[in-house]
Design an enzyme around this catalytic site. Structure first.
Site, PDB file in Angstrom:
ATOM      1  CB  SER A   1      -0.948  -0.034   1.201  1.00 43.73           C
ATOM      2  OG  SER A   1      -1.929   0.960   1.121  1.00 43.73           O
TER       3      SER A   1
ATOM      4  CG  ASP B   1      -2.538   4.129  -1.530  1.00 45.55           C
ATOM      5  OD1 ASP B   1      -3.257   3.951  -2.531  1.00 45.55           O
ATOM      6  OD2 ASP B   1      -2.595   3.397  -0.523  1.00 45.55           O
TER       7      ASP B   1
ATOM      8  CG  ASP C   1      -2.818  -0.522  -2.537  1.00 44.99           C
ATOM      9  OD1 ASP C   1      -2.844   0.646  -2.098  1.00 44.99           O
ATOM     10  OD2 ASP C   1      -3.419  -1.461  -1.977  1.00 44.99           O
TER      11      ASP C   1
ATOM     12  CG  ASP D   1      -6.052   0.805  -1.021  1.00 42.82           C
ATOM     13  OD1 ASP D   1      -5.194   1.708  -0.862  1.00 42.82           O
ATOM     14  OD2 ASP D   1      -6.098  -0.210  -0.294  1.00 42.82           O
TER      15      ASP D   1
END
Length: 445
Positions: free
Chosen positions: A102, A241, A243, A245
């Site tokens: 993440s 960010d 990834d 999400d």
């Protein structure tokens, strides 16, 4: 039951150490693959990743693990976490895997698992997989091991999906948008989707090299986005960010708009259109009290959960809400996605700005946040929050803030610290309350 490998969002850690070695990734593939072998059909797993250097290593190790137990592997390459969840469901796969840590630096990585419905796994599934990781997994006979295939049009599939969530009667023509992809998983799909919708784009964070993901850029470092918006005279800035999400927005003046303001904006628009389910939204205990007061003034409610988008989603599904998220920018719109989706959330925000025909600064700052202060107290062990002295100080603080503010104190789920957060109408009072509690916790450790 205590967890050995899974945390609040999959398995995560320092690459080539602990749970983030190639050996462990292969064991996860074997254990998860065997767990989801249900029925006589050919089983399939979708594997995506962000742009970390270690993604190659973990992808290969997971592929070996899954194929060894007889599961076919579909590789989609760098792709946002919500895209992997969407593709898992749309391709009728038996499970999905996202390789990402993440918003963490490149040297960390993680493994997130999704079930065939595109949702993150239940506690029961995770515990079963943990047990299998440490046990003996039955391998497939030589003639029944899985195959691996890389699909080239996965990016296009997700772009088409994301664009389909944007209202058909709107276009982004004439809107200058800075998009910051954090040198992460959305570095191709987010700019392409925005450009196809007509935006005049300025792109930053779109040159990943395996080491620069989230490096002073992206939703956790919005200063770069703010500077780019001002420099280019843009109408709005969007930061994702690693990834993709999470979403953080910057208005045309360079001011940051956090997840609370974005959720309030989307909820207001959806309520006006008669499509807001549940009569409000779901957020965590960390969302500002100003959000709660703002929603109440509109006749909308706020359901609070523990920190973590997983808890938010559980409450949304249980109570029938379709908007929820976190102040940090995880925004879940369950009409479209089974997890937080930064690009889809951004498109809903852009739609509200388009419809208003006003600057982002006027549309997105929906309420004045109450002064909020968060401090961390590190501790080596024990349970400092259970001592009588600390309990007494916390009880006194709650009495002081009653009706004028809020207090949230919790151990971190990722590091040995106690997080002390307070908010209220008087900043000086909030600072005094937080400092008293922090001092009491330090004295108890």
């Amino acid at each position: 039951m205590a967890r050995k490998y899974f945390g609040t969002d999959g398995i995560r850690g320092l690459t080539n150490a602990g749970a983030m070695t190639a050996e462990m990734a292969m064991k996860v593939g074997m254990a998860a693959g065997r767990h989801f072998l249900r029925g006589d059909h050919r089983h399939r797993v979708v594997i995506g990743k962000d742009t970390r250097l270690s993604g190659y290593m973990l992808e290969s190790a997971l592929q070996a693990g899954f194929t060894s137990v007889g599961m076919d592997v579909t590789l989609v390459g760098p792709m946002p976490t919500p895209a992997v969840a969407m593709l898992t469901k749309s391709m009728r796969a038996d499970m999905g895997v996202m390789i990402s840590a993440s918003h963490n630096p490149f040297y960390d990585n993680g493994i997130k698992l999704f079930g065939p419905d595109g949702y993150k796994l239940s506690d029961e599934d995770e515990l079963a997989i943990e047990a299998a990781i440490d046990g003996d997994v039955t391998l497939a006979p030589a003639g029944e091991i899985g195959r691996a295939k890389r699909i080239d049009d996965a990016r296009g599939r997700y772009i088409h999906f994301a664009k389909s969530t944007f209202p058909n009667d709107l276009r982004l023509d004439g809107m200058k948008v800075v998009v910051d992809c954090a040198n992460g998983a959305a570095y191709q799909v987010a700019p392409e989707a925005l450009w196809e919708l007509g935006a005049d784009l300025v792109q930053i964070g779109v040159h990943p090299n395996g080491l620069n993901i989230n490096d002073r850029i992206g939703s956790t470092h919005p200063a770069a986005l703010s500077a780019a918006v001002i420099e280019h005279g843009a109408d709005i800035g969007i930061a994702l960010d690693g990834d993709a999400d999470r979403l953080i927005v910057v208005d045309e003046k360079g001011r940051v708009v956090d997840g609370d303001q974005l959720m309030a904006t989307i909820a207001a628009g959806w309520a006006r259109a008669g499509r807001l389910a549940g009569g409000g939204l779901v957020a965590t205990v960390m969302s500002n009290l100003g959000l709660e007061r703002h929603l109440a003034a509109q006749g909308l409610g706020l359901i609070r959960t523990a920190v973590g988008d997983r808890h938010v989603l559980e409450a949304m599904r249980r109570r029938g809400y379709n908007v929820g998220g976190e102040q940090s920018g995880h925004i879940i719109l369950s009409d479209y996605a089974t997890t937080g989706d930064g690009l889809v959330a951004a498109l809903q925000v852009l739609a509200e700005v388009c419809r208003a025909g006003a600057p982002a600064s006027e549309v997105l700052h929906r309420f004045e946040p109450l002064p909020q202060l968060l401090k961390n107290v590190r501790f080596a062990g024990g349970k400092p929050l259970e001592t009588d002295d600390v309990k007494a100080v916390i009880a006194a603080a709650e009495t002081e803030l009653a009706g004028r503010g809020r207090l949230v104190i919790r151990p971190s789920g990722t590091e040995p610290v106690i997080r002390v957060m307070a908010e209220g109408d008087d900043l000086a009072h909030v600072e005094q309350v937080v400092d008293r509690i922090c001092d009491a916790v330090r004295a108890a450790v």
